[in-house]
Design a protein around this motif. Structure first.
Motif: not given
Length: 134
Positions: A80-86, A89-92, A112-124
């Motif tokens: 996502a950080m190497r993506a070419d467009s917002e 990033v949002r899709r990934i 156990p799974l310790t991951l929570l869904p990522y904040d898409v806006d924060e990733a962008v």
């Protein structure tokens, strides 16, 4: 090599002759890997080497689902950080979040799974920050 060893001939000399004749016919020319080192020749012997190699070729993970998803999350966020467009990033990140939510809905073997869904806006926001000229 369909010929049978003639009776009375020593096995070693029969094999040596078969190899020599095959070399003379050029049957060993242009073999894949010719002149290249044998992969993993220096590794300690592992009787399950062929199973590990097959799993690797087939892309099968021997990790428990939670750990495999954690590894996938690291890969996806780096992508996502190497993506070419917002939008990309949002899709990934959205695809990754779908995988996390799907795994959260079922009981898992292993840790156990310790991951929570990522904040898409924060990733962008992070993606934009990395793209900003310094």
């Amino acid at each position: 090599m369909t010929e049978r060893k003639p009776s009375g001939e020593r096995f070693e000399s029969w094999v040596d002759r078969q190899i020599r004749e095959a070399i003379e016919r050029g049957e060993f020319d242009d073999l894949p890997g010719l002149g290249k080192p044998i992969p993993d020749i220096d590794r300690p012997y592992d009787e399950m080497w062929w199973v590990r190699r097959k799993l690797q070729r087939e892309g099968v993970s021997a990790l428990p689902p939670a750990l495999a998803l954690r590894k996938e999350a690291e890969r996806a966020m780096a992508e996502a950080m190497r993506a070419d467009s917002e939008d990309e990033v949002r899709r990934i990140v959205a695809d990754l979040n779908d995988q996390i939510r799907a795994l959260m809905r079922r009981p898992l073997p292993g840790p156990p799974l310790t991951l929570l869904p990522y904040d898409v806006d924060e990733a962008v926001r992070r993606w934009r920050e990395e793209r900003r000229p310094r």
